[in-house]
Enzyme design. Structure first.
Site, PDB file in Angstrom:
ATOM      1  N   HIS A 159      30.484  32.718 -17.441  1.00  0.00           N
ATOM      2  CA  HIS A 159      30.515  33.227 -18.807  1.00  0.00           C
ATOM      3  C   HIS A 159      31.219  32.244 -19.732  1.00  0.00           C
ATOM      4  CE1 HIS A 159      32.432  35.995 -21.914  1.00  0.00           C
ATOM      5  NE2 HIS A 159      31.150  35.945 -22.209  1.00  0.00           N
ATOM      6  N   ASP A 185      25.413  34.792 -24.378  1.00  0.00           N
ATOM      7  CA  ASP A 185      26.724  35.360 -24.680  1.00  0.00           C
ATOM      8  C   ASP A 185      26.650  36.279 -25.901  1.00  0.00           C
ATOM      9  OD1 ASP A 185      29.443  35.880 -25.078  1.00  0.00           O
ATOM     10  OD2 ASP A 185      30.021  33.829 -24.585  1.00  0.00           O
ATOM     11  N   TYR A 198      26.751  15.882 -30.287  1.00  0.00           N
ATOM     12  CA  TYR A 198      26.936  14.962 -29.157  1.00  0.00           C
ATOM     13  C   TYR A 198      28.264  15.227 -28.448  1.00  0.00           C
ATOM     14  CZ  TYR A 198      23.112  11.890 -30.810  1.00  0.00           C
ATOM     15  OH  TYR A 198      21.910  11.355 -31.187  1.00  0.00           O
ATOM     16  N   TYR A 256      14.767  16.659 -33.450  1.00  0.00           N
ATOM     17  CA  TYR A 256      15.745  17.737 -33.596  1.00  0.00           C
ATOM     18  C   TYR A 256      15.391  18.935 -32.706  1.00  0.00           C
ATOM     19  CZ  TYR A 256      17.112  14.930 -37.586  1.00  0.00           C
ATOM     20  OH  TYR A 256      17.514  13.898 -38.393  1.00  0.00           O
TER      21      TYR A 256
END
Length: 143
Positions: free
Chosen positions: A22, A64, A114, A132
């Site tokens: 998690h 999540d 990055y 992208y």
């Protein structure tokens, strides 16, 4: 072979998704992303594109629900000159099928993306040609 497992998910990728806990993050990167330079764990998925891997991953991977933006895209560098990448609409449709809404998708500046990728549990390197097309997923819990 196993039943119910999307065949695009390699044994190495399945193992990685299972090992993640998690709050861990995974990057699915396009063909231009310097994945080998940033990855703690690199999973090569040459010959595959990001939407197909995203769809297959979300069949098994809980997103999540304890954070506002469990999904992150790399921002375009020049918002004035570059249009919104078409592939983002594809992502929104895939994410929507897995109960992830537009408001749960964040955007991060290229170099910040990055840096965040360096901390990701793993990076999945694809040969996706769309610009992208990089996406970060934060793992949730199965409820």
């Amino acid at each position: 072979m196993l039943k119910g497992i999307p065949n695009i998910l390699s044994p190495d990728l399945l193992k990685t998704l299972h090992e993640m806990g998690h709050g861990d993050e995974i990057v699915i990167s396009d063909g231009n992303f310097p994945a080998a330079n940033y990855a703690n764990r690199l999973i090569r998925c040459d010959g595959h594109n990001v939407p197909d891997l995203l769809e297959a991953t979300l069949e098994l991977f809980p997103i999540d629900t304890f954070v506002d933006k469990p999904v992150t895209l790399m921002q375009v560098v020049d918002k004035q000159k570059e249009p919104t990448p078409e592939i983002w609409q594809t992502y929104k449709a895939i994410l929507s099928k897995h109960q992830v809404g537009k408001r749960q998708i964040g955007h991060e500046e290229r170099f910040a993306f990055y840096e965040r990728s360096k901390r990701a549990y793993a990076i999945i390197a694809t040969t996706e040609q769309a610009l992208y097309a990089n996406i970060i997923l934060k793992k949730g819990v199965i409820s």
